[in-house]
Design a protein around this motif. Structure first.
Motif, PDB file in Angstrom:
ATOM      1  N   ARG A 413       6.107  56.341  24.240  1.00 53.93           N
ATOM      2  CA  ARG A 413       5.812  57.240  23.589  1.00 53.93           C
ATOM      3  C   ARG A 413       4.586  58.829  23.665  1.00 53.93           C
ATOM      4  O   ARG A 413       5.172  60.045  23.609  1.00 53.93           O
ATOM      5  CB  ARG A 413       6.060  56.818  21.666  1.00 53.93           C
ATOM      6  CG  ARG A 413       6.301  57.976  20.970  1.00 53.93           C
ATOM      7  CD  ARG A 413       6.944  57.411  19.236  1.00 53.93           C
ATOM      8  NE  ARG A 413       5.270  56.995  18.988  1.00 53.93           N
ATOM      9  CZ  ARG A 413       5.216  57.977  17.939  1.00 53.93           C
ATOM     10  NH1 ARG A 413       6.091  58.858  16.939  1.00 53.93           N
ATOM     11  NH2 ARG A 413       4.026  57.757  17.155  1.00 53.93           N
ATOM     12  N   TYR A 418      11.412  58.508  25.424  1.00 56.92           N
ATOM     13  CA  TYR A 418      11.055  58.267  24.120  1.00 56.92           C
ATOM     14  C   TYR A 418      12.434  57.179  24.117  1.00 56.92           C
ATOM     15  O   TYR A 418      12.918  56.552  22.939  1.00 56.92           O
ATOM     16  CB  TYR A 418      11.642  59.871  23.400  1.00 56.92           C
ATOM     17  CG  TYR A 418      10.727  60.713  23.713  1.00 56.92           C
ATOM     18  CD1 TYR A 418       9.962  60.430  22.803  1.00 56.92           C
ATOM     19  CD2 TYR A 418      10.853  62.122  24.464  1.00 56.92           C
ATOM     20  CE1 TYR A 418       8.467  61.510  22.993  1.00 56.92           C
ATOM     21  CE2 TYR A 418      10.031  63.381  23.638  1.00 56.92           C
ATOM     22  CZ  TYR A 418       8.751  62.470  23.234  1.00 56.92           C
ATOM     23  OH  TYR A 418       7.295  63.331  22.855  1.00 56.92           O
ATOM     24  N   ALA A 421      10.633  54.214  24.766  1.00 59.17           N
ATOM     25  CA  ALA A 421       9.989  53.945  23.463  1.00 59.17           C
ATOM     26  C   ALA A 421      10.629  53.445  22.100  1.00 59.17           C
ATOM     27  O   ALA A 421      10.204  52.366  21.786  1.00 59.17           O
ATOM     28  CB  ALA A 421       9.331  55.101  23.456  1.00 59.17           C
ATOM     29  N   LEU A 450      11.842  58.485  15.912  1.00 58.20           N
ATOM     30  CA  LEU A 450      12.301  58.714  17.363  1.00 58.20           C
ATOM     31  C   LEU A 450      13.531  59.166  17.003  1.00 58.20           C
ATOM     32  O   LEU A 450      13.794  60.046  17.797  1.00 58.20           O
ATOM     33  CB  LEU A 450      11.966  57.503  17.892  1.00 58.20           C
ATOM     34  CG  LEU A 450      10.523  57.466  18.896  1.00 58.20           C
ATOM     35  CD1 LEU A 450      10.570  56.623  19.141  1.00 58.20           C
ATOM     36  CD2 LEU A 450      10.229  58.002  20.153  1.00 58.20           C
TER      37      LEU A 450
END
Length: 552
Positions: A413, A418, A421, A450
């Motif tokens: 992250r 992303y 993550a 997220l």
């Protein structure tokens, strides 16, 4: 003599207590050749301890204390009995491991060195070498443990007692392939609960959770003494905790404590699970009892983080003060606390100091536990790119750890990765949604921030569009070889007739495709230019033919 089993490894952290306490059988179990030749103690607790260790089982602490007393009295009259010195050293190692007492480790080393003085290693004193290997493992000095274990194995390769030492040493060093080979060789030479416990640990390290649980349950069934059975039940509880099954974990810890009240690892494990269930008063009670029975730095850190998660900062700081004190004075002669203290510094102190501490440890011990701790400290110190290398190493070994996986997700992250993550933080919460009283809630917040993945999946997964054939220019009057939107004609060609409405006639304009795809318009084209072009198209052919031409 053989010895009772080492139920837990004091050098492992809580997140990894699974990897230590599981190693049922370490110190006394490692000296089995002695029993036949060492004079048997008188009937009673010492004799029970000798009988237990002769079969590779674990003796109770009172019986272990009786055995130590018996051997000391014997050696006061027979100081050249190398086998009794080795028995005494192994017994001290076992006691130091189970009560967290560095003084016992110092006495163990003294006794084992006396054994080697009476009969040197090169003359066949395997028992003392195995005992010194077990002592090094208990202190967290895995390289020294490996050297003693290998030396004993070379002297007597069919003596099974060298292989538990090597199994733990290889795990601490991060050589998991060699650890598997050691436990496989142990299984060929020995059977019973101690072998099953190590096999379960090997399965767990490969991510084979169902096999690990089944084998650990078999180890419980085949345990020879109450102390050994309690250690195996603790192991089952740790496996249940790792997969987030809180009720099963508590049941196993309860069963272990019924057999062996005051068992430190089971008290700490039950405290962890009770805290996750919201039964915090009971959790704090168990942590207090665990710290009295076995004052490990990892238990102080765990209980401090539970206090902090509840907003009880004063109580948390009292626990953290224990760790600050351990940082200042160390743990001379006892277990190595570097890993726990590095984790503590990363989350509650100076991350840069944690990086220095953990890099030093990494140079010696390249286990997944150290890789994870170092990666997390690097992230907290502002070095996510370096952190990713260690986070990957920790999560790609096979072991399924919610903590390791969460740490990797946070590193990704920070790097703007992303998708990765989101995947890893979500996986951590699926493995064990209660993995830490402080970090599990943060994991949920990170996953929420997220958001959902974009529709259609990652762009790199899209199919490539099919190639399309280029269409010829549609403008009237252009020679066949001229490119669409081109100002200059091809080399050696003459431009066709131009009208005032030609796109190239607008000074400074940039050719571009029209949205309709029906031709080309000027980048600054106006509606009046379009109307002029339409008017030119509708003019008579005679007027078009009278237009003069020129060569560019």
């Amino acid at each position: 003599m053989k010895s009772a089993m080492k139920t837990e490894t004091v050098t492992r952290t809580v997140l990894v207590s699974v990897a230590g306490a599981v190693l049922v059988g370490s110190a006394l179990m490692f000296v089995p050749g002695m029993v036949q030749d060492v004079p048997a103690p008188a009937p009673g607790p010492a004799a029970r301890a000798m009988t237990a260790v002769a079969s590779g089982a674990q003796a109770t602490l009172p019986d272990l204390a009786a055995l130590i007393d018996d051997r000391e009295k014997w050696l006061s009259k027979h100081p050249k009995d190398e086998e009794s010195w080795a028995v005494l050293g192994a017994a001290y190692t076992e006691r130091g491991t189970r009560v967290g007492e560095p003084a016992s480790f110092r006495r163990a080393e003294w006794a084992l060195r006396r054994s080697l003085a009476a009969l040197p290693a090169e003359e066949g004193n395997v028992d003392a070498q195995v005992g010194l290997g077990a002592l090094a493992n208990a202190r967290g000095d895995y390289m020294t443990a490996w050297r003693w274990g290998e030396q004993a194995r070379r002297l007597k390769p069919k003596r099974w007692t060298a292989y538990p030492v090597l199994f733990e040493a290889y795990n601490g060093l991060g050589n998991y392939k060699a650890a598997r080979e050691a436990v496989e060789q142990l299984g060929k030479l020995r059977t019973g609960s101690p072998v099953l416990a190590r096999t379960a640990q090997s399965y767990r390290d490969r991510g084979w959770r169902e096999d690990a649980a089944a084998t650990a349950a078999e180890a419980v069934a085949r345990a020879a003494t109450p102390a050994e059975k309690a250690a195996c039940l603790h192991r089952l509880g740790e496996l249940a905790w790792e997969r987030g099954d809180l009720a099963e974990a508590v049941d196993n810890y309860d069963a272990a404590l019924r057999l062996l009240p005051g068992h430190g690892p089971s008290l700490a494990g039950r405290a962890r699970a009770l805290g996750a269930l919201g039964r915090t008063d009971e959790a704090f009670r168990d942590y207090e009892a665990a710290l009295r029975a076995l004052p490990l730095a990892s238990y102080a850190l765990e209980s401090g983080e539970l206090y902090e998660s509840l907003g009880l900062d004063t109580d948390a700081q009292e626990r953290y003060a224990v760790l600050h004190d351990r940082q200042r004075r160390g743990n001379p002669g006892g277990a190595d606390d570097t890993l726990v203290l590095g984790r503590f510094e990363a989350d509650h102190g100076d991350p840069e100091a944690a990086v220095v501490r953990l890099r030093t440890l990494w140079a010696k011990h390249r286990s997944v536990e150290v890789a994870d701790a170092l990666g997390w400290a690097l992230l907290k110190a502002g070095e996510p790119r370096q952190a990713l290398e260690f986070a990957k190493r920790a999560t790609e070994s096979g072991v399924r750890s919610a903590l390791f996986t969460y740490h990797r997700g946070e590193v990704e992250r920070a790097l703007g990765e992303y998708g990765a993550a989101r995947r890893h933080i979500g996986e951590a919460l699926r493995i064990n949604p209660h993995f830490s009283p402080l970090l599990a809630p943060r994991a949920k917040e990170s996953l929420s921030s997220l958001g959902d993945p974009p529709e259609g999946g990652p762009r790199q997964m899209y199919p490539k569009p099919p190639a399309t054939e280029r269409q010829p220019a549609r403008e009237t009057g252009k020679p066949p070889g001229q490119r669409r939107g081109s100002v200059e004609p091809p080399s050696g060609r003459t431009a066709g007739p131009r009208t005032a409405s030609s796109p190239s006639s607008a000074s400074g304009s940039t050719p571009r495709a029209s949205t309709s795809g029906a031709g080309w318009t000027s980048g600054t084209g106006s509606s009046s230019a379009s109307a002029s072009s339409a008017g030119a198209a509708s003019s008579s052919t005679s007027s078009a033919s009278s237009a003069s031409t020129r060569t560019d």
